[in-house]
Each structure stands twice: as structure tokens, then as C-alpha cells.
Design an enzyme around this catalytic site. Sequence first.
Site, PDB file in Angstrom:
ATOM      1  N   CYS A 112      11.609  13.151  20.857  1.00 56.63           N
ATOM      2  CA  CYS A 112      10.679  13.394  19.753  1.00 56.63           C
ATOM      3  C   CYS A 112       9.243  13.105  20.134  1.00 56.63           C
ATOM      4  CB  CYS A 112      11.082  12.550  18.556  1.00 56.63           C
ATOM      5  SG  CYS A 112      12.822  12.731  18.191  1.00 56.63           S
ATOM      6  N   ARG A 134       6.864   8.558  48.418  1.00 54.19           N
ATOM      7  CA  ARG A 134       7.130   9.964  48.123  1.00 54.19           C
ATOM      8  C   ARG A 134       7.450  10.800  49.372  1.00 54.19           C
ATOM      9  NH1 ARG A 134       4.370  11.825  43.498  1.00 54.19           N
ATOM     10  NH2 ARG A 134       2.952  10.094  43.815  1.00 54.19           N
ATOM     11  N   TYR A 155       9.721   8.665  41.980  1.00 53.34           N
ATOM     12  CA  TYR A 155       9.173   8.343  40.661  1.00 53.34           C
ATOM     13  C   TYR A 155       9.879   9.125  39.555  1.00 53.34           C
ATOM     14  CZ  TYR A 155       5.780   6.531  43.941  1.00 53.34           C
ATOM     15  OH  TYR A 155       5.208   5.882  44.997  1.00 53.34           O
ATOM     16  N   GLU A 175       3.715   2.415  54.543  1.00 47.46           N
ATOM     17  CA  GLU A 175       4.522   2.288  53.313  1.00 47.46           C
ATOM     18  C   GLU A 175       4.730   3.633  52.625  1.00 47.46           C
ATOM     19  OE1 GLU A 175       1.869  -0.204  51.092  1.00 47.46           O
ATOM     20  OE2 GLU A 175       2.573  -2.045  52.022  1.00 47.46           O
TER      21      GLU A 175
HETATM   22  C1  LIG Z   1       3.037   3.184  45.488  1.00 51.67           C
HETATM   23  C2  LIG Z   1       2.685   2.520  46.733  1.00 51.67           C
HETATM   24  C3  LIG Z   1       3.048   3.087  47.960  1.00 51.67           C
HETATM   25  C4  LIG Z   1       3.748   4.420  48.095  1.00 51.67           C
HETATM   26  O1  LIG Z   1       2.982   5.502  47.660  1.00 51.67           O
HETATM   27  P1  LIG Z   1       3.488   6.980  47.944  1.00 51.67           P
HETATM   28  O2  LIG Z   1       2.412   7.827  47.401  1.00 51.67           O
HETATM   29  O3  LIG Z   1       4.762   7.167  47.217  1.00 51.67           O
HETATM   30  O4  LIG Z   1       3.660   7.144  49.407  1.00 51.67           O
HETATM   31  C5  LIG Z   1       2.745   2.384  49.108  1.00 51.67           C
HETATM   32  N1  LIG Z   1       2.116   1.187  49.054  1.00 51.67           N
HETATM   33  C6  LIG Z   1       1.740   0.623  47.884  1.00 51.67           C
HETATM   34  C7  LIG Z   1       1.058  -0.687  47.909  1.00 51.67           C
HETATM   35  C8  LIG Z   1       2.011   1.264  46.700  1.00 51.67           C
HETATM   36  O5  LIG Z   1       1.616   0.704  45.553  1.00 51.67           O
END
Ligand SMILES: *Cc1c(COP(=O)(O)O)cnc(C)c1O
Length: 429
Positions: A360, A294, A389, A291
Site C-alpha cells: 500500500c 555489488r 541490496y 571491499e
Molecule cells: C557499502 C560499502 C561497500 C560496498 O559498496 P559496493 O558499492 O557494493 O561495492 C564497501 N565498503 C564500505 C565501507 C561500504 O559502506
Amino acid sequence: MKQILKKLKLNHLQYQNNQLFIENVNVSALAKKHGTPLYVYSEHAFLNPLKELQKALQPLSYTICFAMKSNSNLQILKLLKKNGCGIDTVSGGELFRCEKAKIPGKDIVLSGVGKSESELKYALNYRDTGIRSINVESEGELELLQKIAKKEKKKVKIALRFNPNINAKTHPYLSTGLKKEKFGLDKNEILNLTKKWHQFPDLELQGLSIHIGSQIFEMKPLKDAFLETKNFLLQLKERGFPIKMVDLGGGLGVKYDASNNKEKVMSIPEYGKVICSIFKNMGKDFHVCIEPGRTLSGNAGILLTKVLYEKKRGGKSFLIIDGSMSELIRPALYQAHHEIIPAILQGTKTQNTDVVGPVCESGDFLALDRDFPKSRPNDVLAVLSAGAYGMTMSSHYNTRPKPAEILVSKNKSKVIRKRETYEDLIKGE
Ligand SMILES: *Cc1c(COP(=O)(O)O)cnc(C)c1O
């Protein structure tokens, strides 16, 4: 400035005759045409790491599920889908975006510590087929899901999110794999649940998922977590569960700060090799999901902003720009570092300055105490590594309309999200 681009390995950005280009599109021209603040993404920069990951996982049966919470624009989802990528979601709203981008259910996983009944129902009925895996994070969620599955007369494919109690050694807000953190279930909790699995006859436990954190630079904690997970999977298999998959999460670090030597980015081939060596002998039907968020989106985006004013007080200088924490909250939220470079290089004179927004809050800064090229009102600046993000964490704070988003491919650019109007801001009030 060129040194910064080189150190961050941002090959899709370069200066030609002192003008900054993203792929083959002049950044100043984009700012002029579409206004600022403006998010601009490079197609090439999204696809490059995707291809690298695909190559690295080639020996396995795998799905790369892009963590869309890092960047959820529909056109980005469609681009990734076209290139063989699946999606990691964390909410009903994200499932809805997947549906709009026509992502098949088999390419979607759903994570999240607090999924609501309607979100679970959505996942279970997604385009009739359901999704590849609902990653369940608590006993309560398991009970609720069983109730829904029975009512809807569906068998549901799930994984349990395993919290391996491993320190990812990252910013505390970005760590998710420690016992003290809210995520997942620990080993004993999972073992206890498996003992009463007869209570969940409509849930098929196909494996485990993990995600120990974000912005990770060391292979060791990831490798430890992978090994631990594999051993645990084998243990579950022995107990008679039809184990078929693992979801290894994301978390690979991206280099944001050109002069921080601790931000040493992991090599994707190395990462792939570790995964393949650990999971290759799990059987021919075994499936591995990862998954990355980034990793794909981080370097792919820049935030263009314009200098509004320069202000000096005592020995201190402030560059006041039209971008703020409303568009990019990472500096305010995580003390994150983003390099900022001018769209047009003029002279070599620098000065020490804070780069701040109009919002502000004293926390509304994009850079503090930075040696920065001397700039004047109307100069365009590019905040680098803003693809992850950034827009997805943006807000309307101070009633600021959200910026437009542009996707660049070679010498072409297209608007993939219109700038919001004042009218958009009061919709529904
Ligand atoms: C945020 C998240 C990711 C991705 O994280 P990165 O640091 O952007 O690669 C993958 N899996 C889960 C469950 C997340 O919460």
C-alpha cells in the site's frame, strides 16, 4: 529479452527453447517448486568477478573483503570464504554472521560511522584474535575504542577512515566521499589526531581506509582518491606511524539498465592495474584490502515473481505482481532501474505498462512506463540484477514474510534460506 541479457553480460542466464535458465536450472521449475517471490543466485556469477579481482591484484599482498551488507546469506559467505574471499562488515550482527560462517578474523574488516561499544568489543574479541582492521570514523570512536582496549588488555589494529572530499559522481544517496557527508575524517582531523596519538597507546594505526561511494562508473574519481590516500599514507609514515595497509573500499558500478549507455562498467583488470601501479612500491609487507559488494553480488541474483492481475485504466496498464518494495526496495529508494524479463518467452507483442507490487504505497513499483511483453496472471517474471541490496534491504512491511533464497550451481539448486512463515513474523511480540 535475449538482447537485454547480452547487454547486461549476464552469461549465467539464458533462454533455451524460450525457457529462462539460471546456469542449468529452469527458472519456472524453481518458481513452481519453491513459490514466489523467490531470490535465486548463481554460484558461477558470484565467483567469476571474484576470480577476476584475484587475478588483477595478484602482484600485491591483498585481501578481498566482500561487503556483506549487499548480500549476507550464510551460504554465500561460506561459498566466498571457500574461494579465498574475506568479508567487510558494518555491524555486530554482520560479525555474528561471519562467526557462524567461520570466517577467520584476519579476513574481516569492520566499517561504519556509528559503531556501538558492544560492537567494538565484539570486533576486538572476535574469535580471540580480533579482526584485520577496525576502520575508525571519528575521534569519539577512537576514544571509546582505547577505553575498551585498555579494559580488555588488548592491542587493537585500526585504520582511520579518510574522507578525501572527492565526488564519486553517483546517486546522492550512494556518495560517501564528500566532506558534507557523514563518513570518515578529513585530512586535518586525521593530522590533528595523529598529534595526540599518545592518548591512544593501545591502538595501532596501521593505515587508512576509504570508500567514496557506490555504483561508480568512472575510474578517475577512484584513481584520484587512491593517489590522495597514498600520499597521505606516506606522510603518516614520515611521522613515524608503522603504516602497513590500505583499505580502498568498494563501489564499482554494475550495469542494471540495458539501454542506458552511461552505465559503462569499469574493467576489473583496468581497476586492478590502477591499484597495483599506485601501491606496488609501498614495501613488501604492505597489504591492500578492497571491499567490493555489488561487484560480486549484483549480477548474481534474480528475484522471481508471479503476475497476479492485469489492470487497465484509461490508456494506462498495470501489471500487478507478487513481488514488492518489501522484497526489493531499490526502485522505490533510489529510483533504481531493474530489467524484468519473462521466465517463458511467448510471442513478441509488447505493451507499455507499470510493474507494481501489492504493497500500500504508490512508491511500490519495480518498473514504470516499461515496454513489456504481454503477460497474463500466473506468468513468472525475473527481476534481474537483484543480488545486491535486495534481500538484505528487504523488510516485513505490510506484514509480508521474507522470501526464500536459492543457490544454483550448474544443474543443482539448494534452499539457502527458508521462506518465512506467518509464525516467524510474530516471533518476539
Ligand atoms: C557499502 C560499502 C561497500 C560496498 O559498496 P559496493 O558499492 O557494493 O561495492 C564497501 N565498503 C564500505 C565501507 C561500504 O559502506
